[in-house]
Structure formats: C-alpha cells, structure tokens
Scaffold this active site. Sequence first.
Site, PDB file in Angstrom:
ATOM      1  N   GLY A 135      16.952  52.080   8.451  1.00 31.82           N
ATOM      2  CA  GLY A 135      16.226  50.570   8.486  1.00 31.82           C
ATOM      3  C   GLY A 135      15.136  51.053   7.832  1.00 31.82           C
ATOM      4  O   GLY A 135      14.122  50.891   8.259  1.00 31.82           O
ATOM      5  N   SER A 169      23.302  48.933   6.343  1.00 30.32           N
ATOM      6  CA  SER A 169      24.631  49.261   6.379  1.00 30.32           C
ATOM      7  C   SER A 169      25.034  49.868   7.753  1.00 30.32           C
ATOM      8  O   SER A 169      24.296  50.724   8.412  1.00 30.32           O
ATOM      9  CB  SER A 169      25.013  50.475   5.330  1.00 30.32           C
ATOM     10  OG  SER A 169      24.399  50.002   4.133  1.00 30.32           O
ATOM     11  N   GLU A 255      19.918  62.579   1.175  1.00 36.10           N
ATOM     12  CA  GLU A 255      21.046  61.501   1.087  1.00 36.10           C
ATOM     13  C   GLU A 255      22.169  61.965   0.162  1.00 36.10           C
ATOM     14  O   GLU A 255      23.379  61.905   0.162  1.00 36.10           O
ATOM     15  CB  GLU A 255      20.476  60.134   0.537  1.00 36.10           C
ATOM     16  CG  GLU A 255      21.544  59.111   0.649  1.00 36.10           C
ATOM     17  CD  GLU A 255      20.906  57.783   0.402  1.00 36.10           C
ATOM     18  OE1 GLU A 255      19.515  57.736   0.260  1.00 36.10           O
ATOM     19  OE2 GLU A 255      21.641  56.531   0.706  1.00 36.10           O
ATOM     20  N   SER A 374      17.607  51.491  -7.313  1.00 39.18           N
ATOM     21  CA  SER A 374      18.277  50.785  -8.323  1.00 39.18           C
ATOM     22  C   SER A 374      18.010  51.411  -9.657  1.00 39.18           C
ATOM     23  O   SER A 374      17.249  52.375  -9.876  1.00 39.18           O
ATOM     24  CB  SER A 374      17.573  49.407  -8.581  1.00 39.18           C
ATOM     25  OG  SER A 374      16.222  49.557  -9.141  1.00 39.18           O
TER      26      SER A 374
END
Length: 395
Positions: A135, A169, A255, A374
Amino acid sequence: MSLRALREVTPVSGDEAFRNEIRDWLAANLTDDLRGAGGPGRENEAFAQRLAFARRLAAAGWTTLAWPVGHGGRGASLARQVIFHEEYARSAAPSRVDHIGTTMVGPTLIELGTPEQQQRFLPRLASVDELWCQGYSEPGAGSDLAGVTTRARLDGDQWVLTGQKVWTSLAHVADWCFVLARTSPAVEGESRHRGLSYLLVPMRQPGVTVRPIRQLTGDSEFNEVFFDDARTDRDLVVGKPGEGWRVAMATLAYERGAATVGQQIGFQRDLDDLVALARKAGAAADPLLRTRLARAAVDLTVLRSHTVRTLAAPSPPPANPSVVKLLWTRWRQALAELAMDVLAFQGSEATADEVERWQRLFLFSRADTIYGGSSEIQRGIVAERVLGLPRGDRR
Ligand SMILES: Cc1cc2nc3c(=O)[nH]c(=O)nc-3n(C[C@H](O)[C@H](O)[C@H](O)COP(=O)(O)OP(=O)(O)OC[C@H]3O[C@@H](n4cnc5c(N)ncnc54)[C@H](O)[C@@H]3O)c2cc1C
C-alpha cells in the site's frame, strides 16, 4: 551464431547437486495443468491451484531459500538463488502468488522488524498462510511517493487509518497490507520523508474496502483500497514512527534480485515461441520481421549477461537496478509489438489461444514502464547518478 549458442552464453554454472535437487523436486511436484499458469496480465489465472503449489514449495523450504537460517530460511548463496530461479522458470512452473510476502515483506521484517514482529509474521509468510499487498501509491502520490496523504493517528493501543491507496496489486486476495502513511504532519522547510510510518495493517476488517480496477486486458489484478478508520495494533509499525521512509525504501530494494534471472528465462521462452509462430506464419522470411527477431535475441543475450555479471559483482554500480529495469521493460514491449506484427502478417495461422496470449502480453506490457518506478524516473536516476547531470524537479 545460432539462437541456441546465443542462449548459452551466460549459464550460471556450478553446484550441480543443488541444481538436481530443485529439478527433481519440480519433476515430482509440478503437474502439467500448472505449467505456464499466471504471469503478466494473468495474475488471477488458476489462483487457488497456484496458491496450493506455493504452499507445497514452502513446505519443501523453497520459498525462503534466501532467508537466513536463524529466521527459518535456508541461507542460500546468491548463486543458488539464481539456480533455483533458472530451474523454476525453465520448468514453466506457475507464476508465484507469494512474491510480495516472501521476497519483500519477509526480508524487510528480518532486517528491520522487532523480534515480536518477526515471531508473529515470519512463520506464516514462510508457509504462505498469509498473503500480502503493497500500500504505497495513492491518487496523488506515485512517482512522488513522499506525497502520500493517508493518515494514521494513535488511539490508545491502536493506529487508526484514513485515506486511499490505488493500484494495489492482489489486495483482493491479501490478508495484510504494508502501508506507508503519514503519522505526523510535514513541516515547512523539512524533508517530506519525515513523519511517514510503515504500518502492517490487516485487510479483513470493517474499515478496509477493496474495489477492483478493470485493466486494459479486461482482468482486475489491482485495486483501489479505502481506509475508513481502519485499525492496526500500536506495535505493528516497522522502524520508529515517523521514520518509515527508510523502511519503505528497504522493501523496494528487495523487490528485484535473483528472480530477475528467472524472469529472463521466461523471456527466452516467449522469444522461442514467437520465432516458432513466425516460422508457421511464414513471417520468418520477411526481411524486416527477421531482423527484429534477431535483434530481440541479441538484446536478450546482452540483458542476461549484464544481469548475471552485475548480480555477482561485489559492488554493482548504484544506478544498476534502473538500468536493468529500463532494459527489460523496453525489451518486453518491443517483443510484444513484434508479436502483433507477426500475428498481422498475411496468412498467419495463429490459433485463437496464440492470438489471446500475445494480445494479452501486448496490452499488459504497457504497464511495464510504469510500475516499480516509471521509465522517466529511472532515466532521471541514470542522468543524475551515472552522468552526474543536475538534479531535475523530482523531490
Ligand atoms: C500493473 C501495476 C501494478 C502496480 N502495483 C502497485 C502495488 O501493488 N502497490 C502500489 O503501491 N503501487 C502499485 N502500482 C503503482 C505504481 O507504483 C505507480 O503507478 C508508479 O509509481 C507511477 O506513479 P503514478 O501512476 O502516480 O504516475 P505519476 O507519478 O503521476 O506519473 C505520471 C507520468 O509522469 C511521469 N513523471 C512523474 N514524475 C516525473 C519526474 N520527476 N520526471 C519525469 N517524469 C515524471 C511518470 O513517468 C509518468 O509518465 C502499480 C502500477 C501498475 C501499472
């Protein structure tokens, strides 16, 4: 050089006994119906079966291969982690449903959690009995993550949360969420990173509402999450209250890692399948399509060599994760675009399943250059840290 020779340029060698151990386990446990299940744009596919498979993996100690032995893991070297991911991907085992928990939250709690938090959460993370979601992003805070406005205040022995997350997700299947929330107001003239806290929040409670978001693919893999006086215990803050930024960044660093190598083996399979489709369609004889297929093979070899080399480097360049993310996302989008042109080639004999598979990848891969930082943000990092250019307006 043949495609096969290109593919073999950078095998991770050594430790054949370990390689055989995971190969044997997969041969004994992976059923045909699970092969290839899940993956980009197919996160909801065969979910219950993939969850059951993750629990079997867990029972055999594979999900926590990288965790230290003292925390219930196997303390595997990086080389062994890479071998595991290579074999997992090579066998077309299903996309993992536990990755947010076992590769992001677990290592974060091992590094920065209290002993009580570790005892409470690590066993159920390891066994995949509890699923997690992340979150961080909000309607007004994505690239500019320090702009989160979800608030948490103490009420006796509990934190009370109000606010909204977005693009979360797997929130629809998660039991817990790690939430970046503001616990003290930003102070004029001070870094906005201060005053944020990293809270572990149970998802199944009246104050949490999860609304699916329909994606380009037609599926809903991510969600809006609303906190309306949602509650979590006072001691479920990781790190000190107000110092959650450091914890949030630690989670992001976990990650990516050895799993990147497995992802690239999946890329190789995609490329092989596209070459086969191009042959079937006669597109392999088209000079432009042939050139693009060959370029995809070369670029994938470069990507894989670079990844293996920098994974093994004692101190990889600081902007390396950004470089790898830019390379792989550009590669997959180019492959998906190429697939569309192969499908469109006159006389293409693609089956309905093939058309569906490649269209889904094409649509989903648009997201590759957005999530996980991004491309614009990654290029900004490269500009600053590699080229030493002046800092942009990113705060
Ligand atoms: C498939 C998918 C899954 C996701 N899953 C999760 C999840 O589980 N949990 C979670 O918290 N988030 C998740 N996200 C959200 C993701 O992290 C954000 O979308 C991402 O950080 C970008 O933020 P944004 O969407 O708010 O776009 P913005 O930050 O508003 O950016 C909009 C555009 O402006 C550009 N831009 C922004 N700042 C700069 C700058 N300084 N310089 C140059 N260009 C800039 C961006 O590159 C982009 O093109 C997911 C996103 C996707 C697509």
